[in-house]
Write a protein that holds these residues in place. Sequence first.
Motif, PDB file in Angstrom:
ATOM      1  N   GLU A 115       0.840  -1.204   0.000  1.00  0.00           N
ATOM      2  CA  GLU A 115       0.000   0.000   0.000  1.00  0.00           C
ATOM      3  C   GLU A 115       0.870   1.248   0.000  1.00  0.00           C
ATOM      4  OE1 GLU A 115      -3.505   1.844  -0.462  1.00  0.00           O
ATOM      5  OE2 GLU A 115      -3.359  -0.332  -0.201  1.00  0.00           O
ATOM      6  N   VAL A 116       1.935   1.225   0.790  1.00  0.00           N
ATOM      7  CA  VAL A 116       2.866   2.362   0.833  1.00  0.00           C
ATOM      8  C   VAL A 116       3.502   2.586  -0.532  1.00  0.00           C
ATOM      9  CG1 VAL A 116       5.067   3.189   1.767  1.00  0.00           C
ATOM     10  CG2 VAL A 116       3.374   2.181   3.301  1.00  0.00           C
ATOM     11  N   LEU A 117       3.986   1.515  -1.138  1.00  0.00           N
ATOM     12  CA  LEU A 117       4.677   1.623  -2.422  1.00  0.00           C
ATOM     13  C   LEU A 117       3.739   2.076  -3.540  1.00  0.00           C
ATOM     14  CD1 LEU A 117       6.900  -1.572  -2.186  1.00  0.00           C
ATOM     15  CD2 LEU A 117       7.709   0.789  -2.207  1.00  0.00           C
ATOM     16  N   ARG A 118       2.484   1.663  -3.463  1.00  0.00           N
ATOM     17  CA  ARG A 118       1.526   2.033  -4.521  1.00  0.00           C
ATOM     18  C   ARG A 118       0.912   3.403  -4.314  1.00  0.00           C
ATOM     19  NH1 ARG A 118      -0.577  -3.394  -3.986  1.00  0.00           N
ATOM     20  NH2 ARG A 118      -2.256  -2.481  -2.737  1.00  0.00           N
ATOM     21  N   ASN A 119       0.520   3.697  -3.062  1.00  0.00           N
ATOM     22  CA  ASN A 119      -0.334   4.869  -2.856  1.00  0.00           C
ATOM     23  C   ASN A 119       0.071   5.838  -1.758  1.00  0.00           C
ATOM     24  OD1 ASN A 119      -2.251   3.759  -4.775  1.00  0.00           O
ATOM     25  ND2 ASN A 119      -2.897   2.349  -3.161  1.00  0.00           N
ATOM     26  N   LEU A 120       0.987   5.458  -0.868  1.00  0.00           N
ATOM     27  CA  LEU A 120       1.201   6.268   0.339  1.00  0.00           C
ATOM     28  C   LEU A 120       2.591   6.871   0.434  1.00  0.00           C
ATOM     29  CD1 LEU A 120      -0.545   3.877   2.911  1.00  0.00           C
ATOM     30  CD2 LEU A 120      -1.565   5.677   1.491  1.00  0.00           C
ATOM     31  N   ARG A 121       3.192   7.180  -0.687  1.00  0.00           N
ATOM     32  CA  ARG A 121       4.524   7.788  -0.659  1.00  0.00           C
ATOM     33  C   ARG A 121       4.477   9.209  -0.083  1.00  0.00           C
ATOM     34  NH1 ARG A 121       8.049   4.849  -4.039  1.00  0.00           N
ATOM     35  NH2 ARG A 121       6.969   3.269  -5.263  1.00  0.00           N
ATOM     36  N   GLU A 122       3.411   9.933  -0.402  1.00  0.00           N
ATOM     37  CA  GLU A 122       3.278  11.301   0.087  1.00  0.00           C
ATOM     38  C   GLU A 122       2.614  11.302   1.457  1.00  0.00           C
ATOM     39  OE1 GLU A 122       4.608  13.814  -1.457  1.00  0.00           O
ATOM     40  OE2 GLU A 122       5.232  12.504  -3.121  1.00  0.00           O
ATOM     41  N   GLU A 123       3.094  12.182   2.342  1.00  0.00           N
ATOM     42  CA  GLU A 123       2.554  12.247   3.704  1.00  0.00           C
ATOM     43  C   GLU A 123       1.062  12.556   3.705  1.00  0.00           C
ATOM     44  OE1 GLU A 123       3.426  15.266   7.207  1.00  0.00           O
ATOM     45  OE2 GLU A 123       5.056  13.815   7.006  1.00  0.00           O
ATOM     46  N   LEU A 136      10.471   4.113   2.316  1.00  0.00           N
ATOM     47  CA  LEU A 136      10.865   5.266   1.498  1.00  0.00           C
ATOM     48  C   LEU A 136      12.366   5.547   1.630  1.00  0.00           C
ATOM     49  CD1 LEU A 136       7.835   7.658   2.136  1.00  0.00           C
ATOM     50  CD2 LEU A 136       8.193   6.019   0.274  1.00  0.00           C
ATOM     51  N   TYR A 137      12.918   5.341   2.822  1.00  0.00           N
ATOM     52  CA  TYR A 137      14.358   5.538   3.049  1.00  0.00           C
ATOM     53  C   TYR A 137      15.162   4.535   2.214  1.00  0.00           C
ATOM     54  CZ  TYR A 137      18.861   5.051   5.457  1.00  0.00           C
ATOM     55  OH  TYR A 137      20.200   4.946   5.747  1.00  0.00           O
ATOM     56  N   ILE A 138      14.771   3.269   2.273  1.00  0.00           N
ATOM     57  CA  ILE A 138      15.481   2.228   1.522  1.00  0.00           C
ATOM     58  C   ILE A 138      15.336   2.463   0.023  1.00  0.00           C
ATOM     59  CG2 ILE A 138      15.528  -0.246   0.999  1.00  0.00           C
ATOM     60  CD1 ILE A 138      14.626  -0.678   3.950  1.00  0.00           C
ATOM     61  N   GLU A 139      14.150   2.881  -0.398  1.00  0.00           N
ATOM     62  CA  GLU A 139      13.928   3.138  -1.819  1.00  0.00           C
ATOM     63  C   GLU A 139      14.786   4.303  -2.308  1.00  0.00           C
ATOM     64  OE1 GLU A 139      10.028   2.536  -4.404  1.00  0.00           O
ATOM     65  OE2 GLU A 139       9.954   4.400  -3.268  1.00  0.00           O
ATOM     66  N   ASP A 140      14.928   5.342  -1.482  1.00  0.00           N
ATOM     67  CA  ASP A 140      15.793   6.470  -1.841  1.00  0.00           C
ATOM     68  C   ASP A 140      17.242   6.012  -1.989  1.00  0.00           C
ATOM     69  OD1 ASP A 140      13.778   8.311  -1.961  1.00  0.00           O
ATOM     70  OD2 ASP A 140      14.100   9.123   0.051  1.00  0.00           O
ATOM     71  N   LYS A 141      17.694   5.165  -1.053  1.00  0.00           N
ATOM     72  CA  LYS A 141      19.061   4.633  -1.126  1.00  0.00           C
ATOM     73  C   LYS A 141      19.238   3.803  -2.394  1.00  0.00           C
ATOM     74  CE  LYS A 141      21.729   4.086   2.104  1.00  0.00           C
ATOM     75  NZ  LYS A 141      23.023   4.679   2.523  1.00  0.00           N
ATOM     76  N   LEU A 142      18.206   3.031  -2.726  1.00  0.00           N
ATOM     77  CA  LEU A 142      18.256   2.214  -3.933  1.00  0.00           C
ATOM     78  C   LEU A 142      18.357   3.094  -5.178  1.00  0.00           C
ATOM     79  CD1 LEU A 142      18.014  -0.463  -5.453  1.00  0.00           C
ATOM     80  CD2 LEU A 142      15.530  -0.260  -5.266  1.00  0.00           C
ATOM     81  N   ASP A 143      17.561   4.162  -5.225  1.00  0.00           N
ATOM     82  CA  ASP A 143      17.582   5.066  -6.382  1.00  0.00           C
ATOM     83  C   ASP A 143      18.961   5.716  -6.545  1.00  0.00           C
ATOM     84  OD1 ASP A 143      14.974   4.515  -7.006  1.00  0.00           O
ATOM     85  OD2 ASP A 143      14.143   6.280  -6.017  1.00  0.00           O
TER      86      ASP A 143
END
Length: 285
Positions: A12-20, A153-160
């Motif tokens: 759910e976070v990855l699909r829709n809840l990235r923004e606060e 989101l932290y891990i995804e930023d590191k991945l990017d």
Amino acid sequence: MIKLTIDQFENEVLRNLREEEEFYKFLKENKGLELLNKRIGKVSVEKIGQNYFLEDMVAEFLEEISHNLPLSEEEEKQCIENIDEDEFRDTLVTKYLREIAKLSFNYLKSGIDYMDLIQEGTIAMLENIDNYKESYGKLKDFIRAVIIRNYILYIEDKLDETKYEYISYLTNKKLHEEESVENQEEIEEVVEDEEIEEIKEEKIDIKKIDEKLKEVTNINYSKIPNKLTEDEIDILNLYFGFTGDKRESIFEIEESLGLERGEGEALFMNALNKVSTVGGRLFRI
């Protein structure tokens, strides 16, 4: 009330809840969120160890917070009612370090440092605790949702960041190889057979670079393996008392997990070493 397993919430976070804004809209629309402490699917675990140095601070930190007893419902309620006062805010954060430490075991991905997760989880709690409402569900579920979302989101930023470095390197390498092949092809008609074979090898290298570029581009959050196995997470939680009413000895853990004598200590030391490892990459090329 909405009940979600951990991996359902992650998706759910990855699909829709990235923004606060979307995250809090989700909490408002799904009053009484309850995060079930289980997963539907299995998480892949890193198979190749990484030879980086160990940080003693991790073991010391886990030992220290293991003595922090959780707040009672009454104490927790008092802290929430007086959240604007530093004393109550600090008490809440300190007591919830156990939960942050426990969650961090599950998000210790390849290339991620454990103490960085502790810092990210603590910051996420501090930044969001003022927004808590009873309609969101229990405080514990709210804090877990906030921290898990932040970890993803932290891990995804590191991945990017890592992908950008690899893709830049591979793209430049490909351009260099293509220029080399073009220069060779201009004189292909007048060179020896051996040199023509070298040109063909250069073309093969470019194909390999294209394959690697595609592979790196397609790597996403779900493909990053964890450092810890489920058994290793269990033994750390039991040993430091993050699960259940008390800390368990290695002997007690061996009995509860059905391990042979000596297996528990080896499993625990291996898990502690993985948690204490500093450095590493999110994936290898």
